[in-house]
Structure formats: C-alpha cells, structure tokens
Design an enzyme around this catalytic site. Structure first.
Site, short mmCIF file in Angstrom:
data_model
loop_
_atom_site.label_atom_id
_atom_site.label_comp_id
_atom_site.label_asym_id
_atom_site.label_seq_id
_atom_site.Cartn_x
_atom_site.Cartn_y
_atom_site.Cartn_z
N LYS A 71 116.53 7.62 65.20
CA LYS A 71 116.89 7.46 63.79
C LYS A 71 118.32 7.93 63.55
O LYS A 71 119.10 7.27 62.87
CB LYS A 71 115.90 8.23 62.90
CG LYS A 71 114.53 7.55 62.85
CD LYS A 71 113.42 8.40 62.23
CE LYS A 71 112.08 7.70 62.35
NZ LYS A 71 110.94 8.46 61.87
N GLN A 115 109.69 14.39 59.93
CA GLN A 115 108.97 13.66 60.97
C GLN A 115 107.53 14.13 61.06
O GLN A 115 107.24 15.32 61.07
CB GLN A 115 109.69 13.83 62.32
CG GLN A 115 109.15 12.95 63.43
CD GLN A 115 109.33 11.44 63.18
OE1 GLN A 115 110.29 11.01 62.54
NE2 GLN A 115 108.39 10.65 63.66
N ASP A 138 110.77 7.53 53.22
CA ASP A 138 109.55 7.16 53.96
C ASP A 138 108.56 6.44 53.04
O ASP A 138 107.61 5.82 53.51
CB ASP A 138 108.86 8.44 54.48
CG ASP A 138 109.18 8.72 55.94
OD1 ASP A 138 109.36 7.75 56.70
OD2 ASP A 138 109.22 9.91 56.31
N1 GUN Z 1 105.65 9.55 62.36
C1 GUN Z 1 105.28 8.33 62.78
N2 GUN Z 1 105.81 7.38 62.00
C2 GUN Z 1 106.54 8.02 61.06
C3 GUN Z 1 107.35 7.54 59.97
O1 GUN Z 1 107.47 6.36 59.68
N3 GUN Z 1 107.94 8.53 59.23
C4 GUN Z 1 107.80 9.85 59.51
N4 GUN Z 1 108.41 10.74 58.71
N5 GUN Z 1 107.06 10.30 60.51
C5 GUN Z 1 106.45 9.38 61.28
#
Ligand code: GUN
Length: 319
Positions: A71, A115, A138
C-alpha cells in the site's frame, strides 16, 4: 526422446481443456492506477494539494506486513503522500486510539487505515469507530457502511468488493438479474460485497445469496449461481464440481499453504480450486493477479476521494 517437447504438449492440452477466460486484475488495476495518478497530478497542479494516507500496522503478522508495504509503495508510485505507523504487538487499545486521534486531526492526512486483523487485545469495532468517517478510506466505519448499504455510491466504497465490481464491469459481465452467490460473511468482504451486488444500477441489480460456515447444502446453492464470489479464507474450497458450466468465478482468497518445495516454504492459494473451476467457468480470476491488485487500486481511489472531500469542505467553510 524429447521429453521437453512432450511436456510442452501436455501443458498445451491442459490449457486447452480449460474454457475460462482469465480476468486480468493486474492489468485492470494498472489502468485504474494510471487514472488515479492523473487525478493526483491534477490536484497538485491546480490546487497545490497532495492526498495523504496513513497506514497503521499493529504487530508483526507477516501477511499484514506485506500488504502494508504494498500500500505504501503504491502511494509512492502514484504521488500520494504516505505515513506508515508501525506499533508493537503489545500496543494497548488506548495507545492505538491516541494515534488515530492524532491522525484524525492531521491536515496532511486524508485517509487512515488500520490493517486488519489487529492483535487480540484490540477491540476492532472500537478502532473502526474511532477513525473520522471522512478519513475512513477502508469504508469500515458504521456511518459509511450504512451509506453504502442505503445505496450511496459517491462516498467511500469498500475496497475489495468495489474492486470486484470494477473487474466485472471492465470485462463486460453484467450482474443485472443474475444469481450471485457470495461465500463468506465477513465485514471486510462478504457483507459489503452482497450489499453492492444487491444495490441498484451497474454491477448491482443481482439476486444475492450469502453462504457461510453454517450454510446447509452449500454446493447445491453454488451450483445454481451465475456468479460465485469466494471470500471464506479456506484454500481451494470451491471445486469445479460445485459450480455450473459457464459460471463467473471471482476468487477473493489469498491463503498461505505450506509447500516445502517453494523457496519461502509456502505457496499462495485462493479459495477456489483453480484447475477444476477453470475447466467449467466462463470467466475466472487467478490468485495472485486477480482481486488482490484491485483492493489496493480502490484504496488509492478512496484516498483521492477523501482529499477532494476535505478540499471541498474547506472551500465551503472559507466562502
Ligand atoms: N485486511 C485484509 N484486507 C484488509 C483491508 O481491505 N483493509 C484493512 N484495513 N485490513 C485488511
């Protein structure tokens, strides 16, 4: 005897027996990312503003470390400012909430992401609620989930489900009136995926069934699906025998499966048994290179959206 040639023939035969067209998420994500980079450049040039994303990682989960790195790297590639906050595994709930509060008030940060999954002492629901809904890239905050569920499509959308709908649209796969079966009822994928497919308009208008660990006669249901979206986190769960001919198969799973023959000691497997499903499906996403790159591409789009929303709000306040 030329064994190499023979093997090659066998490979070709294997490929020919597969009827599915591959949904190339990597290429489609690159296209989305190119558009985002242009938007970022325009914001910089015309408004003198740089979108900013904060990515918080609590603990040392190896898969999460990889996702967070990706990311941050994508932010760099697209010209988005990123702030990576890595906190130790033993971080308390209050310490994390304090970090989020600071980022909520930081004008250089337009999007905040924690995350998932966090370590067990962290109450994830409370963390999600602590993020300013205007920075919730998100789309996990109840306010944004609610707006999405009510049919709003101009605010934030949940990254992975939104990415799936973009894949379907770009491949010209209509969901209108189709039976879409979602495997999995997670807050991150299953539930919002069902909501988007159920909503009105493009990549919605589907008849949606959600299956989960307690579903009876699951294979019977998946066999009646025009579109199956597998998001249950069980490697190679959905077999070819569980889908009907010409179904569209979207594999959201990214599972690490032990494999001593690989340099890292594991291989990546989706929630779909690719070989058997590809023999019957009309379209299928590979793992890796299917849904994964789309999640990050949509996160970048949400970050630019967050920046534009903040800018509009500021302009409104000043006028
Ligand atoms: N863990 C797995 N997928 C995601 C996501 O799309 N966002 C976040 N914050 N954590 C994740």
């Amino acid at each position: 005897m030329d064994l190499g040639y023979k093997n090659k023939n066998r490979e070709t035969e294997k490929l020919q027996s597969m009827s599915a067209q591959i949904i190339d998420g990597k290429t489609i994500a690159e296209e989305v990312n190119r558009e985002t980079a242009e938007e970022v450049a325009e914001l910089k040039e015309k408004k003198g503003i740089v979108p900013g994303l904060a990515v918080i990682l609590v603990g040392e989960d190896p898969a999460s470390q990889v996702y967070v790195r990706r990311k941050v790297k994508m932010c760099e590639q697209l010209g988005i400012y990123s702030k990576k906050v890595v906190l130790p595994t033993e971080t308390s709930q209050n310490e994390l909430l304090q970090v989020i509060d600071e980022l909520n008030h930081d004008p250089s940060i337009h999007g905040i992401l924690v995350q998932s999954p966090p370590p067990p002492q962290i109450d994830e629901a409370a963390v999600v609620e602590a993020v300013d809904p205007r920075k919730d890239v998100d789309c996990f905050h109840p306010e944004n989930v609610g707006r999405m569920l009510l049919g709003e499509r101009t605010g934030f959308l949940p990254c992975t489900p939104w990415g799936v709908t973009v894949l379907l649209e770009k491949c010209g796969i209509s969901t209108r009136g189709k039976h879409a079966v979602v495997l999995g009822r997670s807050n991150i994928v299953g539930k919002p995926m069902a909501a988007l497919l159920l909503g009105k308009g493009a990549s919605g208008d589907a008849t949606v069934t959600v299956c989960h660990s307690r579903t009876e006669n699951l294979a019977e249901i998946t066999r009646s699906a025009d579109i199956v979206i597998a998001a249950i986190g069980k490697p190679e769960f959905l077999k070819g025998s569980m889908i009907r001919d010409d179904a569209v198969v979207i594999d959201v799973g990214i599972n690490r499966v032990e494999d001593a023959s690989r340099p890292k000691g594991y291989r990546l497997a989706g929630d779909v048994e690719y070989e058997t499903a590809a023999e019957k499906a009309s379209w299928i996403t590979p793992v890796p290179g299917g849904v994964g790159p789309m999640t990050i591409a949509m996160l970048m789009k949400n970050t630019v959206r967050a920046c534009k929303m903040a800018m509009n709000e500021k302009e409104c306040r000043e006028n």
